[in-house]
Design an enzyme around this catalytic site. Structure first.
Site, PDB file in Angstrom:
ATOM      1  N   PRO A 127       0.881  -1.238   0.017  1.00 44.14           N
ATOM      2  CA  PRO A 127       0.037   0.087   0.075  1.00 44.14           C
ATOM      3  C   PRO A 127       0.888   1.410   0.316  1.00 44.14           C
ATOM      4  O   PRO A 127       1.855   1.280   0.602  1.00 44.14           O
ATOM      5  CB  PRO A 127      -0.818  -0.225   1.088  1.00 44.14           C
ATOM      6  CG  PRO A 127       0.017  -1.011   2.190  1.00 44.14           C
ATOM      7  CD  PRO A 127       0.736  -2.023   1.258  1.00 44.14           C
ATOM      8  N   HIS A 128       0.542   2.211  -0.711  1.00 47.66           N
ATOM      9  CA  HIS A 128       1.356   3.380  -1.015  1.00 47.66           C
ATOM     10  C   HIS A 128       0.517   4.752  -1.333  1.00 47.66           C
ATOM     11  O   HIS A 128      -0.402   4.611  -1.888  1.00 47.66           O
ATOM     12  CB  HIS A 128       2.643   3.428  -1.858  1.00 47.66           C
ATOM     13  CG  HIS A 128       2.113   2.784  -3.105  1.00 47.66           C
ATOM     14  ND1 HIS A 128       2.304   3.667  -4.231  1.00 47.66           N
ATOM     15  CD2 HIS A 128       1.783   1.600  -3.682  1.00 47.66           C
ATOM     16  CE1 HIS A 128       1.963   3.091  -5.521  1.00 47.66           C
ATOM     17  NE2 HIS A 128       1.724   1.846  -5.134  1.00 47.66           N
TER      18      HIS A 128
END
Lengths: 150, 565
Positions: free
Chosen positions: A68-69
């Site tokens: 996740p980013h």
């Protein structure tokens, strides 16, 4: 790039036992942890950036890894966190399996610098089944850090 | 149009000359000196460009030949020596010094030579050299040694007053004979799509060693000449020390440069501006050039070493791009000023020697490079191609000749010989090379063809060339925002080199297809970046489809455009 990994990761931003059992929960727990470490100013801004990216397509990859980013100007430089879920979480991974190792990156939107490159470098390390096993079996955050900084 | 140009240049010349003539005629007056410099520079820049264009456009020869010819025509030994009416003196008065041009103008040519060699170092393809280092070294060494020995010997045999192999004139003529300038070869092979052929890469690898050896030989020869001019005879001990010093300087700074190139590049990136990085890099080249001169070597050695060191960093292409303007301005000045140094009066007496010297230089390169190539697994055809590819000479020959002339090691006659050799080699090489590359393979031994390192390719096909172009520009922006250096190879094709530290990716857009080629270890990075950009496109398309009435928006925009007032 190894230096960026070394600089961005420390014992403080590694969560050995995630409590959350949902995708949203994992992201919130990791961001809360970054806030509690003093690495994040604006929790809501960061959460919004990561969730918006997840909306486009899940960052759940293969072999139990998720990345996740997001990009937001609520951070001044790249910050990162690593988390491990013992039971696994449904992160809508490409291979349909639950995700157990999470690498999160949040970097500034209006500045240049490594963002995807950081994720790619960490992912490269985690291609090795031995490294994944070592991380999953780690009982101390130092053990996880040792594998990632190799 | 032609009339306009003639009128324009005449007006320009008249105004400039009037301005100079009306200024204080005190020779040592700074204002007067500077006025003379800028007027001379104006004439040099315009003439070099004009003749370069004519020679390239109508005679289909390299621009450099036109620039040299411009210098010969406007120089102090030709039109430049004619006294101009308003000026009461010539534009380029013949100075009774070692060099016939003003120190200010020559100084600019020296700076140009530093820029030239810095850029040559920057363009060095060390990985190709290392890959083909064994054959490349043999070929480079063969060509340099035979050229040097024959160039020196022919001077001893044919030149009156030159009686020893170690005399400074003979040594300089030997050194002049060694320098290869493969720029012309690279351009021809690139046009013929032969640059990646076994002969092409071998020539490029050989040229690297040729450059390095040529520069080290120049350093040693300059040192020996300095000892001889101080009145001391040939002392092998001192020569040994000079050779060691020259080689040591080159080796020390090259090794240090290559070892610390990444750190240097990182330090330079701290400046955060590519223009500032380019400026400081050029400053470093000038600094090391000065150090080399102080160490008793030639300035260009320092400049070349800095270029060579930075050639391995991710910002090499960016530096070349940023300094292109400086290069394009200064280099014609260099060639033109070099042309000005040719004294026609001395050429008559050495015409035969010049032809013999050129013939020797051509033979030495073809045989000296061809024989090791033949022994390394090329057939006769391949060996000849390699020898012919090493024939052209250019800037390095001129710089060496300039250094020799300034130090007094060679006279104006030998300088003329150097120009003659350069002109002949540059004119005969293209047709020889083009013809030699016709026909079958030049390889005898299949061992020569090494397999390329295994890499990976990401291939994406899009519905239209426009969408592919849109995605391409977004992918390049994404790499740029990750602090990669993105360099477009040329304006005619959509080929980009993307570099950061050890990561090297080539992006090619061929109509509606985008390909990314890179080493297997960079696949994750390339895939993730492309994936993120495709997601962006998806979001954009969704955004467009949500527009309530795109047709109405367009209609509103164009309504009234052709309405009668």
């Amino acid at each position: 790039m190894k230096k960026t990994i070394k600089k961005a990761l420390s014992c403080d931003n590694i969560i050995l036992n995630l409590k959350s059992e949902t995708k949203q929960g994992v992201i919130e727990e990791m961001i809360s942890h970054l806030k509690s470490c003093g690495l994040l100013r604006d929790k809501e801004g960061a959460l919004k950036a990561v969730l918006e990216r997840e909306k486009k397509m899940s960052t759940g990859m293969e072999n139990g890894i998720a990345i996740p980013h997001g990009k937001t100007d609520t951070v001044d430089s790249l910050i990162a966190a690593v988390a491990i879920s013992r039971q696994g979480v449904d992160f809508e991974c490409i291979d349909g399996k639950p995700a157990r190792i999470f690498i999160m990156t949040i970097s500034p939107l209006s500045q240049t610098g490594p963002h995807i490159q950081f994720l790619a470098e960490v992912s490269k390390l985690l291609r090795n089944p031995g490294a994944r096993r070592e991380i999953l079996n780690a009982i101390k955050v130092e053990n996880v850090l040792k594998v990632l900084k190799r | 149009m032609r009339k306009f140009f003639i009128t324009f240049f005449m007006t320009l010349g008249w105004t400039g000359i009037s301005a100079w003539a009306s200024s204080s005629p005190q020779e040592n007056d700074m204002g007067h000196l500077m006025t003379r410099l800028v007027l001379q520079l104006a004439v040099v820049v315009i003439s070099a460009r004009f003749f370069g264009f004519i020679v390239n456009r109508y005679l289909k020869q390299p621009r450099v030949l036109g620039e040299l010819a411009a210098g010969m025509i406007i120089g102090p030994y030709a039109l430049g020596s004619i006294s101009l009416p308003l000026l009461n003196q010539p534009m380029f008065p013949r100075l009774e010094a070692v060099l016939p041009v003003t120190p200010e103008l020559y100084g600019l040519a020296v700076v140009a030579s530093i820029v030239l060699l810095f850029m040559a170092g920057l363009e060095t393809d060390l990985p190709t050299f290392l890959k083909f280092s064994a054959i490349g070294s043999l070929i480079g060494l063969g060509g340099v040694v035979l050229s040097f020995v024959l160039g020196d010997l022919i001077s001893v045999l044919l030149l009156p007053g030159v009686d020893s192999f170690m005399s400074s004139t003979a040594l300089f003529m030997g050194t002049l004979s060694t320098a290869t300038s493969v720029g012309i070869t690279a351009r021809i092979l690139s046009e013929k799509r032969k640059l990646a052929s076994p002969e092409g890469v071998t020539i490029m690898a050989g040229a690297v060693l040729d450059d390095v050896l040529g520069i080290v030989i120049l350093a040693v020869v300059v040192g020996i000449t300095k000892i001889q001019s101080s009145g001391t005879g040939v002392e092998w001990g001192k020569i040994g020390i000079i050779a060691l010093k020259a080689f040591g300087f080159w080796l020390f700074f090259t090794v240090m440069g290559i070892l610390f190139a990444k750190k240097l590049s990182k330090g330079l990136k701290w400046l955060k501006s590519n223009d500032a990085i380019a400026g400081v890099s050029l400053g470093l080249a000038l600094f090391l050039a000065g150090l080399a001169e102080m160490a008793g070597l030639a300035m260009i050695i320092g400049a070349y070493v800095v270029g060579l060191s930075l050639s391995q960093t991710d910002m090499a292409n960016e530096l070349r791009e940023r300094l292109h303007g400086v290069y394009e301005f200064l280099v014609p000045v260099f060639f033109c000023v070099m042309g000005m140094l040719v004294n026609f009066a001395t050429l008559k007496s050495i015409l035969l020697f010049g032809l013999a010297f050129t013939a020797c230089a051509v033979f030495a390169k073809i045989f000296g490079c061809g024989l090791p190539a033949f022994l390394s697994g090329f057939n006769l055809r391949g060996a000849f191609r390699i020898g012919a590819g090493m024939l052209p000479r250019g800037e390095v020959t001129l710089i060496i000749a300039g250094v020799g002339l300034a130090s007094g090691a060679i006279g104006q006659d030998m300088f003329g010989v150097a120009i003659m050799a350069l002109l002949i080699a540059s004119v005969i090489t293209p047709p020889i090379l083009i013809r030699s590359f016709e026909g079958s393979s030049g390889i005898r031994s299949k061992k020569l063809i090494k397999e390329d390192d295994k890499g990976c390719q990401i291939k994406l096909e899009f519905p239209s060339i426009h969408i592919a172009g849109f995605i391409r520009s977004h992918i390049l922006d994404a790499f740029h925002s990750e602090e990669f250096f993105v360099h477009r190879l040329n304006l005619d094709s959509q080929i980009y080199h993307i570099r950061k530290d050890d990561v090297f990716i080539t992006l090619i857009q061929d109509k509606n297809i985008i390909r990314l080629n890179t080493a297997f270890e960079n696949k994750q990075l390339a895939s993730l970046i492309v994936a993120e950009e495709i997601l962006e496109l998806k979001e954009l398309l969704e955004g467009v489809s949500k527009l309530q009435s795109p047709d109405n928006i367009c209609e509103e925009l164009v309504t009234g455009l052709f309405k009668e007032e």
